[in-house]
Design an enzyme around this catalytic site. Structure first.
Site, PDB file in Angstrom:
ATOM      1  N   GLY A 134      64.433 -24.298 -16.929  1.00 37.24           N
ATOM      2  CA  GLY A 134      64.973 -22.967 -16.607  1.00 37.24           C
ATOM      3  C   GLY A 134      64.927 -22.103 -17.844  1.00 37.24           C
ATOM      4  O   GLY A 134      63.888 -21.562 -18.214  1.00 37.24           O
ATOM      5  N   SER A 137      68.453 -24.049 -22.080  1.00 32.57           N
ATOM      6  CA  SER A 137      69.725 -23.998 -22.827  1.00 32.57           C
ATOM      7  C   SER A 137      70.551 -25.272 -22.650  1.00 32.57           C
ATOM      8  O   SER A 137      71.687 -25.327 -23.122  1.00 32.57           O
ATOM      9  CB  SER A 137      70.550 -22.793 -22.369  1.00 32.57           C
ATOM     10  OG  SER A 137      71.037 -23.001 -21.055  1.00 32.57           O
ATOM     11  N   PHE A 203      74.573 -17.272 -20.949  1.00 33.03           N
ATOM     12  CA  PHE A 203      74.072 -16.313 -19.949  1.00 33.03           C
ATOM     13  C   PHE A 203      72.716 -15.669 -20.311  1.00 33.03           C
ATOM     14  O   PHE A 203      71.808 -15.633 -19.477  1.00 33.03           O
ATOM     15  CB  PHE A 203      75.167 -15.253 -19.752  1.00 33.03           C
ATOM     16  CG  PHE A 203      74.835 -14.116 -18.860  1.00 33.03           C
ATOM     17  CD1 PHE A 203      74.863 -14.269 -17.482  1.00 33.03           C
ATOM     18  CD2 PHE A 203      74.516 -12.871 -19.389  1.00 33.03           C
ATOM     19  CE1 PHE A 203      74.572 -13.201 -16.642  1.00 33.03           C
ATOM     20  CE2 PHE A 203      74.233 -11.802 -18.560  1.00 33.03           C
ATOM     21  CZ  PHE A 203      74.264 -11.967 -17.187  1.00 33.03           C
ATOM     22  N   SER A 217      79.589 -23.426 -15.224  1.00 32.09           N
ATOM     23  CA  SER A 217      80.788 -22.631 -15.004  1.00 32.09           C
ATOM     24  C   SER A 217      80.758 -21.421 -15.943  1.00 32.09           C
ATOM     25  O   SER A 217      80.386 -21.561 -17.108  1.00 32.09           O
ATOM     26  CB  SER A 217      82.012 -23.504 -15.302  1.00 32.09           C
ATOM     27  OG  SER A 217      83.175 -22.809 -14.985  1.00 32.09           O
ATOM     28  N   GLU A 265      70.143 -32.121 -12.044  1.00 31.58           N
ATOM     29  CA  GLU A 265      69.355 -32.072 -13.294  1.00 31.58           C
ATOM     30  C   GLU A 265      67.869 -32.354 -13.082  1.00 31.58           C
ATOM     31  O   GLU A 265      67.241 -33.069 -13.859  1.00 31.58           O
ATOM     32  CB  GLU A 265      69.952 -33.031 -14.341  1.00 31.58           C
ATOM     33  CG  GLU A 265      71.386 -32.675 -14.705  1.00 31.58           C
ATOM     34  CD  GLU A 265      71.961 -33.494 -15.850  1.00 31.58           C
ATOM     35  OE1 GLU A 265      71.198 -33.886 -16.736  1.00 31.58           O
ATOM     36  OE2 GLU A 265      73.190 -33.729 -15.842  1.00 31.58           O
ATOM     37  N   GLY A 266      67.338 -31.831 -11.996  1.00 33.11           N
ATOM     38  CA  GLY A 266      65.904 -31.974 -11.755  1.00 33.11           C
ATOM     39  C   GLY A 266      65.483 -33.331 -11.228  1.00 33.11           C
ATOM     40  O   GLY A 266      64.297 -33.586 -11.062  1.00 33.11           O
ATOM     41  N   ILE A 270      62.723 -29.661  -7.279  1.00 37.19           N
ATOM     42  CA  ILE A 270      62.729 -28.390  -8.023  1.00 37.19           C
ATOM     43  C   ILE A 270      63.356 -27.323  -7.122  1.00 37.19           C
ATOM     44  O   ILE A 270      62.846 -27.032  -6.031  1.00 37.19           O
ATOM     45  CB  ILE A 270      61.301 -28.000  -8.439  1.00 37.19           C
ATOM     46  CG1 ILE A 270      60.689 -29.135  -9.283  1.00 37.19           C
ATOM     47  CG2 ILE A 270      61.315 -26.681  -9.202  1.00 37.19           C
ATOM     48  CD1 ILE A 270      59.302 -28.858  -9.810  1.00 37.19           C
ATOM     49  N   TYR A 472      88.350 -27.143 -23.902  1.00 42.13           N
ATOM     50  CA  TYR A 472      87.056 -27.009 -24.574  1.00 42.13           C
ATOM     51  C   TYR A 472      87.275 -27.212 -26.072  1.00 42.13           C
ATOM     52  O   TYR A 472      87.963 -26.413 -26.713  1.00 42.13           O
ATOM     53  CB  TYR A 472      86.535 -25.603 -24.286  1.00 42.13           C
ATOM     54  CG  TYR A 472      85.105 -25.341 -24.648  1.00 42.13           C
ATOM     55  CD1 TYR A 472      84.136 -25.248 -23.657  1.00 42.13           C
ATOM     56  CD2 TYR A 472      84.717 -25.135 -25.960  1.00 42.13           C
ATOM     57  CE1 TYR A 472      82.815 -24.981 -23.980  1.00 42.13           C
ATOM     58  CE2 TYR A 472      83.404 -24.871 -26.289  1.00 42.13           C
ATOM     59  CZ  TYR A 472      82.451 -24.792 -25.296  1.00 42.13           C
ATOM     60  OH  TYR A 472      81.144 -24.531 -25.597  1.00 42.13           O
TER      61      TYR A 472
HETATM   62  C1  FAD Z   1      75.371 -22.328 -26.927  1.00 37.28           C
HETATM   63  C2  FAD Z   1      75.520 -22.800 -25.523  1.00 37.28           C
HETATM   64  C3  FAD Z   1      76.512 -22.275 -24.704  1.00 37.28           C
HETATM   65  C4  FAD Z   1      76.657 -22.746 -23.406  1.00 37.28           C
HETATM   66  N1  FAD Z   1      77.630 -22.218 -22.617  1.00 37.28           N
HETATM   67  C5  FAD Z   1      77.779 -22.671 -21.352  1.00 37.28           C
HETATM   68  C6  FAD Z   1      78.801 -22.156 -20.512  1.00 37.28           C
HETATM   69  O1  FAD Z   1      79.577 -21.284 -20.900  1.00 37.28           O
HETATM   70  N2  FAD Z   1      78.895 -22.649 -19.257  1.00 37.28           N
HETATM   71  C7  FAD Z   1      78.027 -23.592 -18.800  1.00 37.28           C
HETATM   72  O2  FAD Z   1      78.148 -23.992 -17.650  1.00 37.28           O
HETATM   73  N3  FAD Z   1      77.070 -24.114 -19.577  1.00 37.28           N
HETATM   74  C8  FAD Z   1      76.911 -23.673 -20.827  1.00 37.28           C
HETATM   75  N4  FAD Z   1      75.933 -24.189 -21.620  1.00 37.28           N
HETATM   76  C9  FAD Z   1      75.030 -25.225 -21.098  1.00 37.28           C
HETATM   77  C10 FAD Z   1      73.751 -24.663 -20.421  1.00 37.28           C
HETATM   78  O3  FAD Z   1      73.566 -23.327 -20.742  1.00 37.28           O
HETATM   79  C11 FAD Z   1      73.888 -24.844 -18.940  1.00 37.28           C
HETATM   80  O4  FAD Z   1      73.764 -26.214 -18.665  1.00 37.28           O
HETATM   81  C12 FAD Z   1      72.884 -24.061 -18.087  1.00 37.28           C
HETATM   82  O5  FAD Z   1      73.313 -24.157 -16.758  1.00 37.28           O
HETATM   83  C13 FAD Z   1      71.464 -24.544 -18.191  1.00 37.28           C
HETATM   84  O6  FAD Z   1      70.642 -23.567 -17.564  1.00 37.28           O
HETATM   85  P1  FAD Z   1      69.125 -23.400 -17.978  1.00 37.28           P
HETATM   86  O7  FAD Z   1      68.496 -22.427 -17.062  1.00 37.28           O
HETATM   87  O8  FAD Z   1      69.006 -23.118 -19.419  1.00 37.28           O
HETATM   88  O9  FAD Z   1      68.562 -24.837 -17.646  1.00 37.28           O
HETATM   89  P2  FAD Z   1      67.696 -25.805 -18.553  1.00 37.28           P
HETATM   90  O10 FAD Z   1      68.393 -26.057 -19.824  1.00 37.28           O
HETATM   91  O11 FAD Z   1      66.308 -25.320 -18.625  1.00 37.28           O
HETATM   92  O12 FAD Z   1      67.733 -27.132 -17.668  1.00 37.28           O
HETATM   93  C14 FAD Z   1      68.922 -27.842 -17.501  1.00 37.28           C
HETATM   94  C15 FAD Z   1      68.706 -28.942 -16.448  1.00 37.28           C
HETATM   95  O13 FAD Z   1      68.479 -28.338 -15.192  1.00 37.28           O
HETATM   96  C16 FAD Z   1      67.202 -28.685 -14.682  1.00 37.28           C
HETATM   97  N5  FAD Z   1      66.653 -27.507 -14.021  1.00 37.28           N
HETATM   98  C17 FAD Z   1      66.491 -26.271 -14.546  1.00 37.28           C
HETATM   99  N6  FAD Z   1      65.989 -25.444 -13.611  1.00 37.28           N
HETATM  100  C18 FAD Z   1      65.834 -26.172 -12.475  1.00 37.28           C
HETATM  101  C19 FAD Z   1      65.342 -25.891 -11.167  1.00 37.28           C
HETATM  102  N7  FAD Z   1      64.904 -24.684 -10.820  1.00 37.28           N
HETATM  103  N8  FAD Z   1      65.314 -26.901 -10.278  1.00 37.28           N
HETATM  104  C20 FAD Z   1      65.759 -28.136 -10.594  1.00 37.28           C
HETATM  105  N9  FAD Z   1      66.227 -28.463 -11.815  1.00 37.28           N
HETATM  106  C21 FAD Z   1      66.264 -27.480 -12.736  1.00 37.28           C
HETATM  107  C22 FAD Z   1      66.401 -29.149 -15.882  1.00 37.28           C
HETATM  108  O14 FAD Z   1      65.383 -30.053 -15.543  1.00 37.28           O
HETATM  109  C23 FAD Z   1      67.488 -29.804 -16.715  1.00 37.28           C
HETATM  110  O15 FAD Z   1      67.730 -31.086 -16.242  1.00 37.28           O
HETATM  111  C24 FAD Z   1      75.770 -23.741 -22.923  1.00 37.28           C
HETATM  112  C25 FAD Z   1      74.759 -24.238 -23.751  1.00 37.28           C
HETATM  113  C26 FAD Z   1      74.632 -23.784 -25.041  1.00 37.28           C
HETATM  114  C27 FAD Z   1      73.557 -24.349 -25.916  1.00 37.28           C
END
Ligand code: FAD
Length: 552
Positions: A134, A137, A203, A217, A265-266, A270, A472
């Site tokens: 995605g 992150s 975000f 969340s 988590e994938g 997808i 947290y």
């Molecule tokens: C600095 C920082 C701050 C953060 N703050 C928060 C917060 O406030 N709240 C929170 O909930 N999380 C937070 N996170 C964690 C992270 O941002 C979340 O887990 C977010 O939901 C991941 O989204 P992404 O699009 O970056 O997914 P990715 O990091 O790209 O992927 C995460 C997982 O989801 C899977 N995935 C992604 N897209 C799909 C899809 N379309 N279909 C199936 N599987 C998929 C991937 O394979 C992987 O397993 C934070 C992380 C960091 C580094």
């Protein structure tokens, strides 16, 4: 959405700085024992990275090009390195060191569900591994291929599936493609007068599909709910076809398939599209700052708020350590600011009897009509007062709101100075909040002492529910000279995580399992629970082509 740095958080050229925060350098020097003046530990240069040759047989490459078009298939070095990992502390340390293990052989960028299905078929036919990507992150090690993976690894970057497709206005349901980033989604919804109301700290660099796949969340979850509440319907490309769940408000169709996909988590497929609950943009939105005499008083106020009829959007209260840290990150104050804070301090100490070392900074958010916000502020004010708290106005809340998306850059700032900084978060019933907090602080301090390092561990409550809340924890420590930063990080992180599960809390409230938290899963959901998940993954994906090694 532009790709993040290959070695750190956010976009190239954007960094956290202490230059405009006069109290921060002395604070860090005091608690971590380092001079912050100059960076001492830069990432290796990209040119020096040992990027392995891709394992991409011609037949597979041709089939992928047919599936998504030649321009959407990339074996570029930078592309592969950016897609190799997420942004956990371990990810950052390894990337900065240039320690690449099993990076993807190819990155593909489908633009439709049809193309995602074609990529799935191609991967199955060619016995390749698919890792949905995605925003990248992930903070729990959800994106890296297993080090011993011998099959070709395909990173499926979802960024081109970024459109709001439709809004069912009477139902307040939006049909959205899963690769859309937070800002793009909110911009598209705003033109129609709506918001999803999901604002994780990540975000700017995370996507709807990623939120769903990790059970994310956002800051305003008290009002809007977590992504698990907001997601009503799903379309998911799986090895056996496209799974579709209807966006009905409730259903009695056996165990919830929608819930199985949430947090997967994938590993199940997808996600290409989701139907999510949206709300009209609020007429008014404000975050007020409060001070409580102690963290315990702040927690008691948040519990009373959750029990009351109030409906606020944000509840957050920091312990004394995090309150001190927040004050240390204040920007250069004006003369008026200085006078005001001196007057406030006098008032707190002399009139209210606060101990400034023990007080707890809190933020409470309000959203809705003018009348709703006014009514809620009054009702909350009574609860805050009953717990010895004081409203300090909207200034601190507005500042917090502005800088929350800058804070993620601080881990790179610390790593540049050789310091490890990370987070661990959990949730538990209200009755366990204080014992879990005390146990975690004790465990963290013990870990620092055992290692013989200077460290700082702080905490805030975020995300309140009727029956409990999220705690947290943020920690940082200065590793021993010449020591192994990753091994020492494991000692601290494990001490905190183990304390969660030993004390009735969950291994993660919203950061998911990935590989970082997998070793505590059996203690959290019980061994039969783990076996059930294993059966679900193996039954849906018998060839283990989908993001293997995550969760279980
Ligand atoms: C600095 C920082 C701050 C953060 N703050 C928060 C917060 O406030 N709240 C929170 O909930 N999380 C937070 N996170 C964690 C992270 O941002 C979340 O887990 C977010 O939901 C991941 O989204 P992404 O699009 O970056 O997914 P990715 O990091 O790209 O992927 C995460 C997982 O989801 C899977 N995935 C992604 N897209 C799909 C899809 N379309 N279909 C199936 N599987 C998929 C991937 O394979 C992987 O397993 C934070 C992380 C960091 C580094």
């Amino acid at each position: 959405m532009a790709a993040m740095k290959w070695w750190g958080w956010g976009l190239d050229g954007v960094e956290f700085t202490h230059d405009d925060k006069p109290d921060l350098a002395p604070f860090i020097e005091r608690v971590l024992g380092i001079q912050v003046g100059l960076p001492t530990a830069a990432p290796v240069r990209f040119e020096d990275l040992p990027v392995p040759q891709p394992d991409l047989p011609d037949g597979l490459r041709r089939a992928l090009e047919e599936a998504v078009g030649p321009d959407a298939v990339s074996a570029d070095r930078l592309d592969r390195v950016v897609h190799a990992r997420g942004k956990s502390l371990r990810d950052l340390i390894l990337q900065r060191r240039g320690s690449l293990t099993r990076i993807p052989d190819v990155v593909v960028r489908p633009a439709s569900e049809h193309q995602v299905s074609a990529v799935m078929r191609t991967a199955l036919e060619h016995d390749a591994v698919l890792i949905p990507f995605g925003g990248g992150s992930s903070i729990s090690g959800s994106l890296e291929a297993p080090g011993d993976e011998t099959r070709p690894v395909i990173s499926v970057d979802m960024a081109r599936l970024d459109r709001l497709l439709d809004i069912d206005a009477p139902s307040r349901l939006a049909r959205v493609q899963a690769g859309v980033s937070g800002p793009d989604l909110e911009a598209q919804l705003a033109t129609r007068g709506y918001t999803l109301g999901h604002f994780p700290d990540s975000f700017p660099h995370s996507t709807l599909g990623g939120w769903i796949a990790t059970r994310s969340s956002g800051m305003q979850s008290d009002r809007y709910g977590d992504i698990a509440d907001l997601t009503k319907g799903l379309r998911v490309v799986t090895p056996s076809g496209t799974l579709v769940t209807r966006p009905v408000p409730a259903t009695s169709t056996g165990p919830s398939v929608r819930q199985m996909v949430l947090g997967s988590e994938g590993r199940l497929g997808i996600i290409t599209e989701a139907t999510v609950e949206v709300r009209q943009l609020p007429e008014k939105r404000v975050i007020l700052g409060y001070l409580f005499p102690t963290f315990a008083a702040g927690l008691a106020a948040m519990r009373a708020l959750a029990e009351s009829e109030c409906s606020v959007s944000v509840t957050r209260v920091s312990d004394a350590r995090e309150t001190q840290f927040s004050f240390a990150t204040r920007k250069t104050p004006t003369i008026v600011d200085r006078l005001q804070s001196r007057a406030l301090r006098e008032f707190l100490v002399r009139r209210l009897g606060f101990d400034v070392e023990a007080m707890a900074l809190s933020f409470i958010g309000y959203e809705g009509s003018e009348a709703h916000v006014t009514r809620e502020r009054k009702a909350v004010g009574r609860i805050v007062k009953a717990h010895g708290g004081l409203c300090i106005g909207s200034g601190p809340g507005a500042l917090y709101d502005q800088k929350k998306f800058d804070t993620p850059y601080i881990r790179d700032f610390l790593l540049d100075r050789g310091v490890a900084g990370d987070v661990s978060e959990t949730a538990m019933p209200w009755s366990l909040l204080a014992p879990v907090y005390d146990a975690v602080i004790a465990a963290g301090e013990r870990a620092f002492a055992d290692l013989g390092v200077m460290g700082y561990l702080m905490c805030h409550l975020s995300h309140s529910y009727h029956a409990g809340a999220c705690l947290y924890f943020t920690f940082a420590f200065t590793p021993t000279p010449g020591g192994d930063i990753l091994a020492e990080y494991d000692v601290v992180k494990s001490a905190i995580q183990q304390t969660f599960v030993d004390n009735g809390a969950t291994l993660s409230h919203h950061h998911a399992v990935g590989t970082e938290h997998a070793r505590w899963l059996g203690q959290d959901i019980s061994q039969p629970g783990v076996e059930m998940l294993r059966a679900l993954f193996d039954g849906t994906d018998p060839g283990r082509h989908l993001n293997p090694g995550k969760i279980v």
